[in-house]
Design an enzyme around this catalytic site. Structure first.
Site, short mmCIF file in Angstrom:
data_model
loop_
_atom_site.label_atom_id
_atom_site.label_comp_id
_atom_site.label_asym_id
_atom_site.label_seq_id
_atom_site.Cartn_x
_atom_site.Cartn_y
_atom_site.Cartn_z
N ASN A 74 80.16 32.05 16.36
CA ASN A 74 80.86 30.86 16.85
C ASN A 74 80.49 30.61 18.31
O ASN A 74 80.68 31.50 19.16
CB ASN A 74 82.37 31.05 16.71
CG ASN A 74 83.15 29.86 17.22
OD1 ASN A 74 83.44 29.76 18.40
ND2 ASN A 74 83.49 28.96 16.32
N ASP A 75 79.95 29.45 18.58
CA ASP A 75 79.76 28.94 19.94
C ASP A 75 78.61 29.60 20.70
O ASP A 75 77.72 28.91 21.22
CB ASP A 75 81.08 29.09 20.72
CG ASP A 75 81.02 28.52 22.13
OD1 ASP A 75 80.07 27.75 22.42
OD2 ASP A 75 81.91 28.82 22.94
N SER A 125 81.94 21.68 13.53
CA SER A 125 83.31 21.31 13.17
C SER A 125 83.45 19.79 13.19
O SER A 125 83.01 19.13 14.14
CB SER A 125 84.30 21.92 14.18
OG SER A 125 84.24 23.32 14.16
N CYS A 136 112.11 1.97 -11.65
CA CYS A 136 112.50 3.38 -11.64
C CYS A 136 112.65 3.92 -13.06
O CYS A 136 112.35 5.09 -13.33
CB CYS A 136 113.80 3.56 -10.86
SG CYS A 136 113.68 3.05 -9.13
N LYS A 185 87.02 34.19 21.16
CA LYS A 185 87.25 33.25 22.25
C LYS A 185 87.70 33.94 23.54
O LYS A 185 87.57 33.38 24.62
CB LYS A 185 88.30 32.22 21.83
CG LYS A 185 87.84 31.27 20.73
CD LYS A 185 86.70 30.39 21.20
CE LYS A 185 86.29 29.36 20.15
NZ LYS A 185 85.14 28.53 20.58
N ARG A 239 84.30 34.93 15.56
CA ARG A 239 84.89 34.06 16.57
C ARG A 239 85.63 34.94 17.58
O ARG A 239 86.60 35.61 17.24
CB ARG A 239 85.85 33.04 15.95
CG ARG A 239 86.40 32.05 16.97
CD ARG A 239 87.01 30.85 16.30
NE ARG A 239 88.22 31.16 15.56
CZ ARG A 239 88.89 30.29 14.81
NH1 ARG A 239 88.41 29.06 14.67
NH2 ARG A 239 89.98 30.64 14.18
N VAL A 276 91.03 32.26 7.73
CA VAL A 276 91.18 33.15 8.87
C VAL A 276 92.31 34.14 8.60
O VAL A 276 92.09 35.27 8.15
CB VAL A 276 91.45 32.37 10.18
CG1 VAL A 276 91.40 33.32 11.38
CG2 VAL A 276 90.45 31.25 10.36
N THR A 320 96.59 29.74 13.89
CA THR A 320 95.46 30.56 14.30
C THR A 320 94.87 30.08 15.63
O THR A 320 94.44 30.87 16.46
CB THR A 320 94.36 30.54 13.23
OG1 THR A 320 94.93 31.00 12.00
CG2 THR A 320 93.20 31.42 13.59
N LYS A 321 94.83 28.77 15.82
CA LYS A 321 94.28 28.22 17.06
C LYS A 321 95.04 26.96 17.42
O LYS A 321 95.64 26.30 16.56
CB LYS A 321 92.78 27.91 16.91
CG LYS A 321 92.46 26.91 15.81
CD LYS A 321 90.98 26.65 15.66
CE LYS A 321 90.43 25.89 16.82
NZ LYS A 321 89.03 25.44 16.60
#
Length: 522
Positions: free
Chosen positions: A68-69, A107, A431, A40, A38, A194, A135-136
């Protein structure tokens, strides 16, 4: 493709002095089974160079590489697959560009995402974020551990695999795995990690710990699914009696974070059964108390110690100590519902105990309504099925109290018909059930963890670590004692009933339990 330990790279997280390729190779040596690159913030050329270098390492260890992507990068290096987010290229378009056999992952954050992934015929989904993560930046709500199961159930009958992602580390991995199972038994195929690996100065050992945790859990899950305990009435009664003796012999510590209304009577009930109470709420004490053999009861009738409840539950899970959760009045306010969800997503309860209104609120059922801490309405049409499904969903023993008490571990359902109406006329009777359940579960735990113990009797073998028997024992102890108290000539109403109830818990004998217990196994 083995997705059990799925590593998503993050070069920006590398600790000082650690090179990316060095870190990746150590992670692969530690047991990473799939790698997703990944990038970005990298331009195309830099991404391409990193992907090529990563592929060489992954091929060395026979581990698949996913991009990724960026479909162009995946094609350029002949990666094993691509991972697409909800705002990336649509799957049906990606399929027209990718060669046959290239893996596609997507995802997913909600049921609509999962249904679309199934329709598109993806190979796996990444479910998240399960926990909060730095992380993101998150664009979708946190699902929480308990939200994963329903998404997994949608995959029943498909060949689509699933991994969980978001905030998973060595502290949260076991809670994630145990809680992320659908009512039908569909479990995760892996965990995506990650920062736990990428930010580690020792990525090999970080990966090894996570892989060991995953494999140990899968083995335990498989063993549990292969072992079905068959219960009968006499076996249950004898097991309860066994636990009563253990409690009086071992004097376990019952740590109770409970509401201010019942602190005194809960402590006295604990003492009467033969255990030792401590009503500690300071967060600084939670770790030390979790190391003392016994059990933890979290009753949030007056929610003033949420941080301590979170810490206490985490430490109890780490110490493999029984945790009984009593979500008093959970259906009364949105704050209580939110708090209960936060607690149950953070730690794993051994037993959840509540009245019909409380249990309906946890299950998001409209069949029974809550009125403050009480229930209103005629009750569940099929209480046995309801309590079984709730136990499956929450992955624990569920206890629903009322004129008839229902207990289930998700497979077996036990109906208990002891008690007296006057029990509901004193403050905190529910209780007190939680206190008694925690005490009996402590007895079961003590048998399970006692070093060098002999196999023992058949009933002792059954109750070792058995939270179902512990929960049944706690309910029976209080309801049978209530019957004995209500029959006394010195009891004239609720004011004289409570001290008599404590007396009868103190005097409770095995033969009384055996003769009076009204147990039905469904």
């Amino acid at each position: 493709m083995d997705l059990s330990l799925y590593f998503v790279t993050g070069r920006e997280l590398l600790p000082p002095g650690k090179e990316y390729l060095e870190s990746l190779e150590e992670a692969l040596q530690g047991g990473v089974t799939a790698v997703q690159i990944r990038e970005k913030n990298s331009d195309t050329l830099e991404f391409l160079q990193i992907a090529r270098q990563s592929k060489i390492l992954c091929m060395k260890y026979n581990v698949p590489l996913i991009i990724n992507d960026r479909i162009d990068i995946a094609l350029a290096i002949q990666a094993n697959g691509v991972h697409l987010g909800q705002t990336d290229m649509p799957v049906h378009v990606a399929k027209t560009l990718l060669p046959t056999g290239m893996v596609i992952g997507v995802s997913c954050n909600n049921m609509d995402h999962v249904r679309k992934a199934i329709e598109d015929g993806v190979d796996y989904i990444g479910i998240g974020a399960v926990w909060g993560t730095t992380t993101k930046e998150l664009t979708n709500p946190i699902i929480g551990v308990r939200g994963v199961g329903s998404l997994l159930q949608a995959l029943d009958g498909t060949f689509i695999k699933a991994v969980a992602i978001g905030g998973i580390n060595s502290s949260t991995v076991l809670r994630t795995l145990h809680g992320s199972v659908s009512p039908s038994g569909h479990r995760l195929d892996g965990i995506a990690v990650v920062s736990q690996i990428a930010a580690s100065a020792t990525p090999r050992s970080a990966a090894q710990r996570l892989k060991d945790s995953f494999e140990a859990w899968v083995h335990g899950f498989d063993v549990q699914n292969q072992t079905v305990q068959v219960y009968d009435v006499e076996t249950i009664k004898n097991g309860v009696v066994e636990l009563l003796q253990v409690i009086r012999d071992k004097n376990p510590l019952i740590h109770q974070i409970t509401n201010v209304v019942v602190t005194n009577q809960s402590a006295n009930a604990t003492l009467a059964l033969g255990a030792s109470p401590i009503m500690a709420t300071a967060s600084e004490e939670m770790h030390d108390l979790s190391r003392i053999p016994g059990a933890l009861l979290i009753n949030f009738g007056t929610i003033t110690d949420k941080d301590s409840m979170i810490l206490a539950g985490k430490y109890a899970n780490e110490a493999q100590k029984p945790l009984v959760f009593d979500p008093v009045g959970v259906g009364a306010t949105q704050f209580r519902k939110t708090t209960a969800s936060e607690l149950l997503n953070t730690w794993q309860a051994s037993v959840i105990k509540g009245n019909p209104g409380e249990m309906a609120a946890l299950a998001n059922s409209k069949e029974v309504q809550a009125k403050g801490v009480d229930s209103v309405g005629s009750g569940f049409a099929d209480p046995a099925s309801f309590i079984r499904e709730l136990a499956k969903k929450e992955r624990c023993v569920a206890v629903m109290t009322g004129p008839t008490d229902w207990v289930s571990d998700g497979t077996t359902v036990v109906k208990l018909d002891n008690g007296r109406k006057i029990l509901g006329d004193i403050t905190g009777s529910g209780c007190l059930v939680g206190t008694c359940v925690a005490t009996f579960c402590a007895g079961a735990s003590l048998l399970a963890t006692a070093p060098g113990t002999n196999p023992g009797t058949e009933s002792e073998k059954l109750v070792r670590g058995n939270m179902l028997i512990g929960a049944i024992g706690g309910v029976l102890a209080l309801t049978v004692a209530a019957e004995c108290a209500a029959e006394r000539s010195d009891v004239h109403g609720s004011g004289t009933f409570l001290p008599a109830l404590i007396d009868e818990l103190y005097k409770l004998k095995p033969e009384t339990l055996l003769s009076r217990a009204k147990v039905h196994v469904l």
